[in-house]
Scaffold this motif. Structure first.
Motif, mmCIF file in Angstrom:
data_model
loop_
_atom_site.group_PDB
_atom_site.id
_atom_site.type_symbol
_atom_site.label_atom_id
_atom_site.label_comp_id
_atom_site.label_asym_id
_atom_site.label_seq_id
_atom_site.Cartn_x
_atom_site.Cartn_y
_atom_site.Cartn_z
ATOM 1 N N UNK A 61 0.797 -1.138 -0.002
ATOM 2 C CA UNK A 61 0.129 0.015 -0.092
ATOM 3 C C UNK A 61 0.779 1.274 -0.021
ATOM 4 N N UNK A 62 1.906 1.238 0.668
ATOM 5 C CA UNK A 62 2.670 2.355 0.907
ATOM 6 C C UNK A 62 3.528 2.680 -0.405
ATOM 7 N N UNK A 63 4.256 1.621 -1.105
ATOM 8 C CA UNK A 63 4.746 1.738 -2.343
ATOM 9 C C UNK A 63 3.580 2.213 -3.509
ATOM 10 N N UNK A 64 2.696 1.625 -3.544
ATOM 11 C CA UNK A 64 1.698 1.880 -4.475
ATOM 12 C C UNK A 64 0.958 3.253 -4.533
ATOM 13 N N UNK A 65 0.882 3.802 -3.150
ATOM 14 C CA UNK A 65 0.279 5.300 -3.049
ATOM 15 C C UNK A 65 1.470 6.216 -3.598
ATOM 16 N N UNK A 66 2.722 5.930 -3.059
ATOM 17 C CA UNK A 66 3.646 6.968 -3.567
ATOM 18 C C UNK A 66 4.078 7.018 -5.026
ATOM 19 N N UNK A 67 3.798 5.707 -5.463
ATOM 20 C CA UNK A 67 4.173 5.382 -6.991
ATOM 21 C C UNK A 67 3.012 5.986 -7.966
ATOM 22 N N UNK A 68 1.956 5.543 -7.340
ATOM 23 C CA UNK A 68 0.720 5.622 -8.380
ATOM 24 C C UNK A 68 -0.116 6.920 -7.934
ATOM 25 N N UNK A 69 -0.096 7.370 -7.068
ATOM 26 C CA UNK A 69 -1.229 8.443 -6.552
ATOM 27 C C UNK A 69 -0.132 9.691 -6.688
ATOM 28 N N UNK A 70 0.740 9.747 -5.645
ATOM 29 C CA UNK A 70 1.555 11.041 -5.412
ATOM 30 C C UNK A 70 2.904 10.833 -4.483
ATOM 31 N N UNK A 71 4.007 11.200 -4.930
ATOM 32 C CA UNK A 71 4.801 11.221 -3.852
ATOM 33 C C UNK A 71 5.110 12.245 -2.627
ATOM 34 N N UNK A 72 4.457 11.710 -1.732
ATOM 35 C CA UNK A 72 4.161 12.891 -0.670
ATOM 36 C C UNK A 72 5.701 12.451 0.182
ATOM 37 N N UNK A 73 6.453 13.408 0.556
ATOM 38 C CA UNK A 73 7.613 13.295 1.287
ATOM 39 C C UNK A 73 7.157 13.486 2.560
ATOM 40 N N UNK A 74 6.125 14.356 2.964
ATOM 41 C CA UNK A 74 5.546 14.414 4.490
ATOM 42 C C UNK A 74 5.101 13.067 5.186
ATOM 43 N N UNK A 75 4.327 12.618 4.012
ATOM 44 C CA UNK A 75 3.520 11.223 4.538
ATOM 45 C C UNK A 75 4.721 10.126 4.649
ATOM 46 N N UNK A 76 5.665 10.031 3.647
ATOM 47 C CA UNK A 76 6.704 9.029 3.769
ATOM 48 C C UNK A 76 7.762 9.238 4.975
ATOM 49 N N UNK A 77 7.742 10.459 5.189
ATOM 50 C CA UNK A 77 8.609 10.707 6.612
ATOM 51 C C UNK A 77 8.061 10.279 7.591
#
Length: 320
Positions: A209-225
């Motif tokens: 889910x984490x990789x899919x969101x960052x790859x397919x929706x948008x790369x959100x640096x704040x969320x990733x952090x």
């Protein structure tokens, strides 16, 4: 283990600035890049550039536009220093002196050495620990996940692109999640395999889910952090709690405690933010170098613990 979280914190902070650091916002830098690209990156000039470019540079993905940004970065740095100003960052990074095709030579070499240390310790683990040890498959899998992460860390510090950045982030997250799984198997899963299997499925679902969101929706640096800090804290607290509980009964557990505490202490290096010494060695590179012996110590703990568990299981089998 926890050190990957600290690294993600720094990377996320740098990436958040990447769209506009002080240096690349300077008109002198932008004008320089624009003129350089017009002069060198089209038509016959581009063909001439490609004919003169070393093969290792083209294989590493360095383009004419990249060369223009690199040269103009140093023009801008020179003007800053000449006028007595502090060295600026460009696209979220300090200026580094390129060596061969390495964009950040010290960090790339340190990442490679971390991977090499992991490989050496994996070979030692294979040699000294029989495959019948209860933790053997989980420890070997963790070693391969770590090796993959250090490979992409080396690639990312060699040449920063959208792909190498994402692979570095995702593989670092995978290491933290696998460290949590490793801890789960050691503390719960050996007695309750079904719990470990269910937890593994949950972690895989979270990673997907984490990789899919960052790859397919948008790369959100704040969320990733935020996500990586959260799982990093779970990792640290779980390991440390287990170590404290078993430190007297299992002397080799102290190695794990030292690893957890060292990684937390060394992560403070990431808070230091200064222009690289000799345009090569910055705080991030120093942190990478400092983690090499820590990985050796952690794999030494895994080896000792696996042999202890094997001896314990054999003793129980004889009693039965």
């Amino acid at each position: 283990m926890a050190g990957r979280t600290a690294r993600l914190v720094l990377l996320a902070g740098a990436a958040a600035l990447a769209s506009g650091s002080q240096g690349d916002r300077e008109p002198v830098y932008r004008d320089c890049v624009h003129r350089c690209e017009e002069r060198n990156c089209s038509g016959g000039a581009l063909r001439h550039f490609r004919s003169r470019q070393p093969i290792y540079m083209s294989l590493a993905g360095w383009t004419c536009q990249d060369d223009c940004k690199y040269e103009c970065m140093w023009v801008t740095v020179g003007l800053y220093l000449k006028e007595g100003h502090k060295v600026p960052q460009f696209h979220g990074k300090w200026p580094f002196s390129r060596f061969l095709f390495f964009q950040e030579p010290a960090s790339a070499m340190a990442s490679f050495l971390n991977g090499l240390a992991s490989l050496v310790m994996l070979c030692r683990y294979h040699t000294s620990v029989p495959a019948s040890s209860p933790m053997y498959p989980t420890c070997v899998a963790f070693a391969w996940v770590s090796l993959n992460a250090w490979f992409w860390s080396t690639v990312f510090h060699t040449k920063d692109t959208d792909l190498t950045e994402k692979m570095d982030y995702f593989c670092a997250s995978t290491v933290i999640l696998h460290s949590i799984y490793l801890c789960c198997v050691r503390t719960v899963g050996l007695q309750h395999p079904a719990v470990a299997s269910a937890f593994r499925a949950l972690l895989l679902l979270m990673l997907t889910a984490h990789v899919s969101y960052l790859s397919l929706v948008r790369f959100d640096y704040g969320y990733n952090l935020a996500a990586n800090v959260a799982i990093g804290l779970v990792n640290v607290v779980w390991w440390l709690a287990w170590c404290l509980r078993n430190r007297r009964r299992l002397p080799h557990v102290r190695k794990c405690m030292v690893v957890v505490l060292l990684l937390q202490g060394l992560s403070l290096l990431e808070l230091l933010d200064f222009p690289p010494f000799f345009w090569v060695l910055d705080a991030h590179a120093i942190w990478h170098i400092s983690t090499i012996p820590v990985h050796v110590l952690f794999f030494s703990f895994l080896e000792d613990d696996s042999l202890y568990l094997l001896k314990e299981s054999e003793a129980k089998f004889k009693l039965d």
